[in-house]
Design an enzyme around this catalytic site. Structure first.
Site, short mmCIF file in Angstrom:
data_model
loop_
_atom_site.label_atom_id
_atom_site.label_comp_id
_atom_site.label_asym_id
_atom_site.label_seq_id
_atom_site.Cartn_x
_atom_site.Cartn_y
_atom_site.Cartn_z
N GLU A 150 0.64 -1.07 7.61
CA GLU A 150 0.59 -0.22 6.41
C GLU A 150 -0.17 1.07 6.73
OE1 GLU A 150 2.11 -0.38 3.41
OE2 GLU A 150 1.22 1.60 3.36
N PHE A 151 0.35 2.20 6.25
CA PHE A 151 -0.27 3.49 6.57
C PHE A 151 -0.86 4.19 5.35
CE2 PHE A 151 2.89 2.59 9.82
CZ PHE A 151 2.16 2.79 10.99
N ARG A 153 -3.25 5.69 2.49
CA ARG A 153 -4.65 6.13 2.46
C ARG A 153 -5.23 5.79 1.10
NH1 ARG A 153 -3.39 12.18 2.71
NH2 ARG A 153 -1.60 11.23 1.71
N PHE A 251 -6.09 16.75 8.94
CA PHE A 251 -7.18 16.04 9.63
C PHE A 251 -7.99 16.94 10.55
CE2 PHE A 251 -7.25 11.64 8.30
CZ PHE A 251 -6.18 11.68 7.43
N LEU A 252 -8.06 18.22 10.17
CA LEU A 252 -8.92 19.15 10.90
C LEU A 252 -9.99 19.72 9.98
CD1 LEU A 252 -6.37 21.09 13.22
CD2 LEU A 252 -8.00 19.29 13.86
N ALA A 254 -13.66 19.76 9.20
CA ALA A 254 -14.94 19.31 9.77
C ALA A 254 -15.80 18.73 8.65
CB ALA A 254 -15.65 20.50 10.42
N GLY A 259 -15.33 7.87 7.96
CA GLY A 259 -15.80 6.54 7.57
C GLY A 259 -14.63 5.76 7.00
N CYS A 262 -11.02 1.68 7.65
CA CYS A 262 -10.01 1.63 8.71
C CYS A 262 -10.41 2.33 10.01
CB CYS A 262 -8.70 2.20 8.20
SG CYS A 262 -7.94 1.14 6.96
N LYS A 265 -13.36 0.66 12.18
CA LYS A 265 -13.10 -0.67 12.73
C LYS A 265 -11.85 -0.66 13.62
CE LYS A 265 -10.21 -2.94 9.19
NZ LYS A 265 -8.96 -2.97 9.95
P1 NAD Z 1 -9.74 -5.98 1.19
O1 NAD Z 1 -10.98 -6.53 1.75
O2 NAD Z 1 -9.80 -4.93 0.12
O3 NAD Z 1 -8.82 -7.17 0.61
C1 NAD Z 1 -8.53 -8.34 1.30
C2 NAD Z 1 -8.37 -9.47 0.28
O4 NAD Z 1 -7.84 -10.62 0.93
C3 NAD Z 1 -9.69 -9.90 -0.38
O5 NAD Z 1 -9.59 -9.77 -1.79
C4 NAD Z 1 -9.84 -11.37 0.05
O6 NAD Z 1 -10.44 -12.18 -0.94
C5 NAD Z 1 -8.40 -11.77 0.30
N1 NAD Z 1 -8.19 -12.93 1.17
C6 NAD Z 1 -8.75 -13.19 2.37
N2 NAD Z 1 -8.26 -14.33 2.88
C7 NAD Z 1 -7.36 -14.82 1.99
C8 NAD Z 1 -6.50 -15.96 1.95
N3 NAD Z 1 -6.45 -16.83 2.97
N4 NAD Z 1 -5.72 -16.13 0.87
C9 NAD Z 1 -5.76 -15.26 -0.15
N5 NAD Z 1 -6.53 -14.15 -0.16
C10 NAD Z 1 -7.32 -13.93 0.90
O7 NAD Z 1 -8.90 -5.43 2.45
P2 NAD Z 1 -7.91 -4.16 2.48
O8 NAD Z 1 -8.69 -2.90 2.53
O9 NAD Z 1 -6.85 -4.33 1.46
O10 NAD Z 1 -7.27 -4.36 3.93
C11 NAD Z 1 -6.34 -5.39 4.20
C12 NAD Z 1 -5.70 -5.12 5.55
O11 NAD Z 1 -4.92 -3.92 5.48
C13 NAD Z 1 -6.69 -4.91 6.69
O12 NAD Z 1 -6.15 -5.44 7.88
C14 NAD Z 1 -6.78 -3.40 6.80
O13 NAD Z 1 -7.13 -2.98 8.10
C15 NAD Z 1 -5.36 -3.00 6.47
N6 NAD Z 1 -5.22 -1.64 5.93
C16 NAD Z 1 -6.13 -1.19 5.00
C17 NAD Z 1 -5.94 0.08 4.46
C18 NAD Z 1 -6.92 0.64 3.44
O14 NAD Z 1 -6.83 1.83 3.14
N7 NAD Z 1 -7.83 -0.16 2.88
C19 NAD Z 1 -4.86 0.87 4.85
C20 NAD Z 1 -3.95 0.36 5.77
C21 NAD Z 1 -4.14 -0.91 6.31
C1 UDX Z 2 -6.80 5.94 6.94
C2 UDX Z 2 -5.43 6.43 7.44
O1 UDX Z 2 -5.26 7.82 7.11
C3 UDX Z 2 -4.32 5.62 6.81
O2 UDX Z 2 -3.05 6.02 7.34
C4 UDX Z 2 -4.57 4.15 7.14
O3 UDX Z 2 -3.58 3.37 6.56
C5 UDX Z 2 -5.96 3.72 6.64
O4 UDX Z 2 -6.94 4.57 7.22
P1 UDX Z 2 -8.25 6.21 4.72
O5 UDX Z 2 -9.33 5.59 5.54
O6 UDX Z 2 -7.98 5.67 3.36
O7 UDX Z 2 -6.87 6.17 5.52
O8 UDX Z 2 -8.62 7.76 4.51
P2 UDX Z 2 -8.34 9.11 5.34
O9 UDX Z 2 -7.86 10.12 4.38
O10 UDX Z 2 -7.54 8.91 6.55
O11 UDX Z 2 -9.83 9.54 5.78
C6 UDX Z 2 -10.56 8.77 6.73
C7 UDX Z 2 -11.90 9.42 7.00
O12 UDX Z 2 -11.74 10.63 7.76
C8 UDX Z 2 -12.68 9.81 5.74
O13 UDX Z 2 -14.04 9.51 5.92
C9 UDX Z 2 -12.47 11.30 5.64
O14 UDX Z 2 -13.50 11.98 4.96
C10 UDX Z 2 -12.42 11.69 7.11
N1 UDX Z 2 -11.69 12.94 7.34
C11 UDX Z 2 -10.35 12.98 7.13
C12 UDX Z 2 -12.38 14.07 7.78
O15 UDX Z 2 -13.60 14.05 7.97
N2 UDX Z 2 -11.67 15.22 8.00
C13 UDX Z 2 -10.32 15.30 7.81
O16 UDX Z 2 -9.76 16.38 8.04
C14 UDX Z 2 -9.64 14.14 7.34
#
Ligand code: NAD
Ligand code: UDX
Length: 446
Positions: A150-151, A153, A251-252, A254, A259, A262, A265
């Site tokens: 998933e991509f 933001r 993404f440029l 500054a 943080g 995603c 980690k």
């Molecule tokens: P999150 O911590 O917000 O949610 C995960 C949920 O899964 C929690 O509510 C937890 O209770 C639940 N869970 C865990 N184990 C379970 C199980 N066995 N059955 C049912 N529920 C269960 O996490 P997130 O931010 O949604 O991220 C999920 C994944 O997607 C991660 O791998 C992350 O890297 C990826 N991802 C996140 C983002 C983002 O912007 N947050 C974007 C793209 C990809």
């Molecule tokens: C990111 C990826 O963009 C998304 O595709 C992926 O699925 C999940 O991780 P997200 O973490 O939600 O999304 O936010 P993003 O807008 O990418 O920003 C990430 C971090 O980079 C933030 O802390 C943001 O402040 C920082 N950032 C981003 C900058 O400092 N400068 C920039 O120009 C862009």
């Protein structure tokens, strides 16, 4: 189609609600009973613009439901998505696959044969391992495992999900491929926007994309430091290089370092994937090192702006979420800046429009304010860490009246030096010369 979404966090809930909005019937499952109880009551437990509306309308239409009961959710579904967390494993930075593996086992126990889609961000080879676990747990059943990273933001999740640049599908059999085509058909994408590839390649695409974007951020942050040393303007450098289509302006910006849940980690996990494969990724190593040093280093900028010493002095921090339009504070630069300021002896007050509840769990001895002005009250410096819209047009006369000393450290380059000088503030930003001293601007400023 009938879809089960395992994990109802930032990704699972948004994906489930959007799939329902496209007409699929979706059951979102989560182990967190409080989260599911809230969702059943119509309360959305995370802040994501627009999410509440589509959760409400699709629940009312009977297309979206919530449960903690996996077996019930898996009755008569066409496809099961795994969207559980993959945080950094404590100690070594590997992706912690405990939740993914547990979900795989639970699905294999509860479900007859089905298509299982790994949407969580996972290291290369995880889908192979999920396939193995499911075969072992549910012998005689047939599970087709697909990688579909998933991509989206945070803060722009619904738009990103509904109008993605691309969908990546790692799949090795025709039935699963046809199922995925049907899942995404309502999005009306051009055929070229869906990339079918192998599972391992799909898994790597996700890490490679995030690491590249993180590298762009670390790169512009290093250019910003250079700008400060040589008297150039990083915003104009970003504009100048960004107009080259090969580079692009995105993404440029500054800032205080990247943080979120995603980039930090996922860059660490990619390094581990590479190490295990005997390949060294020096660019990613450096991207991480530059970012780690930067987050806490921003506190030194604040201390210098406040006259070199903050012991016993008050500093206000605007913005706790790692970016605007989310309540997520995971690995937010604001947390690192605050703890470094506290280590230097400062008393910190802070305000964020949505991130306060989560930040309270991470921080100690911080005074949480009701708004930007009460946050600034009695402070010797105010630091803008997250560029929320509501911080873009602050009333500086009011702020100056509230503050002990009018110092603004703008870590997102929201304001202009000449304007801030006019308003009586000492102003420090990122990688831009003092604009009040730039040729042609000083006269206008007077
Ligand atoms: P999150 O911590 O917000 O949610 C995960 C949920 O899964 C929690 O509510 C937890 O209770 C639940 N869970 C865990 N184990 C379970 C199980 N066995 N059955 C049912 N529920 C269960 O996490 P997130 O931010 O949604 O991220 C999920 C994944 O997607 C991660 O791998 C992350 O890297 C990826 N991802 C996140 C983002 C983002 O912007 N947050 C974007 C793209 C990809
Ligand atoms: C990111 C990826 O963009 C998304 O595709 C992926 O699925 C999940 O991780 P997200 O973490 O939600 O999304 O936010 P993003 O807008 O990418 O920003 C990430 C971090 O980079 C933030 O802390 C943001 O402040 C920082 N950032 C981003 C900058 O400092 N400068 C920039 O120009 C862009």
């Amino acid at each position: 189609m009938r879809i089960a979404m395992i994990g109802s966090g930032y990704v699972g809930l948004v994906s489930g609600a959007c799939f329902a909005d496209f007409g699929h019937r979706v059951v979102c499952v989560d182990k967190n009973a409080n989260r599911i109880a809230a969702l059943k009551e119509g309360e959305v437990p995370i802040f994501e613009p627009g999410l509440e509306d589509i959760v409400a309308s699709n629940t009312a239409a009977g297309r979206l439901a919530f449960t903690t009961d996996l077996a019930e959710a898996l009755e008569r579904v066409d496809v099961v998505f795994i969207a559980v967390g993959t945080p950094s494993r404590r100690g070594d930075g590997h992706a912690d696959l405990t939740y993914v593996h547990a979900a795989a086992r639970e699905i294999a126990e509860a479900s007859p044969s089905t298509v299982v889609v790994v949407k969580s961000t996972v290291p290369v080879g995880t889908c192979d391992e999920v396939s193995r676990i499911m075969g072992e747990t549910g012998p005689g059943k047939s599970f087709e495992v697909v990688s579909n990273p998933e991509f989206l933001r945070e803060g722009a999740a619904i738009k990103d999900f509904k109008k993605p640049d691309r969908i990546v599908v790692g799949v090795d059999n025709d039935h699963a491929r046809a199922t995925m085509a049907e899942v995404y058909r309502p999005l009306g994408l051009n055929p070229g926007q869906i990339q079918y590839t192998t599972r391992r390649t799909a898994e790597l695409i996700k890490y490679a994309a995030n690491a590249f974007l993180a590298m762009k951020v670390s790169y512009i942050n290093e250019i910003a430091d250079l700008c400060e040393s040589v008297g150039a303007d990083v915003s104009e450098v970003a504009t100048g290089i960004g107009m080259d289509a090969r580079i692009g302006r995105a993404f440029l910006n500054a800032g205080p370092g990247y943080g979120g849940s995603c980039f930090p980690k996922d860059t660490r996990a990619l390094l581990k994937v590479a190490q295990d494969a005997g390949a060294r990724m020096q660019l990613v190593e450096t991207t991480i090192a530059v970012n780690d040093a930067r987050k806490r280093g921003m506190a030194r900028k604040v201390i210098a702006a406040a006259g070199g010493n903050v012991r016993g002095r008050n500093v206000g921090v605007l913005g706790l979420a790692f970016k605007p339009d989310t309540d997520d504070v995971r690995e937010s630069p604001a947390l690192a800046v605050i703890t470094a300021l506290q280590d230097a002896g400062a008393q910190v007050s802070a305000f964020d429009p949505e991130g306060m509840d989560q930040a309270r769990k991470e921080l100690r001895d911080v005074t949480f304010a009701d708004d930007a002005y009460s946050c600034a009250s009695g402070t010797d410096a105010l630091v803008l860490v997250t560029e929320w819209d509501s911080f873009r047009a602050l009333d500086f006369d009011r702020l100056r009246a509230e503050m002990n000393t009018p110092v603004l450290v703008d870590l997102r380059n929201v304001y202009r030096g000449d304007e801030m000088a006019r308003r009586g503030f000492r102003y420090v930003c990122i990688g831009r010369p003092d604009e009040s001293r730039r040729p042609g601007l000083s006269e206008a400023a007077e």
